[in-house]
Design a protein around this motif. Structure first.
Motif: not given
Length: 163
Positions: A71-95
């Motif tokens: 994006y602006e910098t490099r990001v690494l996605f693991e095989t599984v990414v988890r988060a709590n999804l609510s409107f306008g938010q991905l909170k507690g991201l893992e992966g």
């Protein structure tokens, strides 16, 4: 049974079926799901294999394997990414990790407080970065070539030599 009683049961049944259908609305892609929750479609790469959103709002996104996007910098996605999804938010991201000053830092939260501002907030623990939403409009290409994860007691990120 009276005719009024039968019709009220039918109306109730239709109401229950419609409510259930709307509550478990299925989206054709993770990108459509993100848009419906006030987030840009490009937060996850185009190579998402599958995803699941449970009734508590826990989103689990599965990729073919770990991969890197920019994006602006490099990001690494693991095989599984988890988060709590609510409107306008991905909170507690893992992966999901982001490169900052040659360090890989875990992304904790992604928040769009006000879409009209054109900004998205990325929380990497040590800092909060505000980036342009336009960076995340389209799903990025995620490349796994040359990428290896060394998983031991601690997670490390290494790069194999390109040939």
């Amino acid at each position: 049974m009276s005719m009024a009683h039968t019709s009220s049961q039918a109306i109730f049944l239709v109401f229950v079926v419609l409510s259930f259908t709307l509550s478990v609305a299925h989206f054709s892609s993770i990108h459509e799901l993100l848009r419906s929750h006030g987030l840009p479609a490009g937060l996850f790469p185009e190579s998402v294999k599958s995803y699941n959103l449970d009734h508590k709002g826990v989103l689990e996104v599965n990729l073919d394997g770990p991969c890197m996007a920019k994006y602006e910098t490099r990001v690494l996605f693991e095989t599984v990414v988890r988060a709590n999804l609510s409107f306008g938010q991905l909170k507690g991201l893992e992966g999901l990790s982001q490169e900052e000053l040659f360090l890989w830092l875990p992304v904790k939260d992604i928040i769009v407080n006000d879409p009209s501002s054109g900004l998205i907030l990325i929380d990497i623990g040590l800092a909060h970065k505000q980036l342009s939403l336009s960076l995340f409009e389209d799903p990025p290409v995620c490349r796994s070539q040359g990428l290896s994860l060394n998983i031991g007691g601690r997670k490390g990120i290494g790069f194999q030599d390109q040939r």
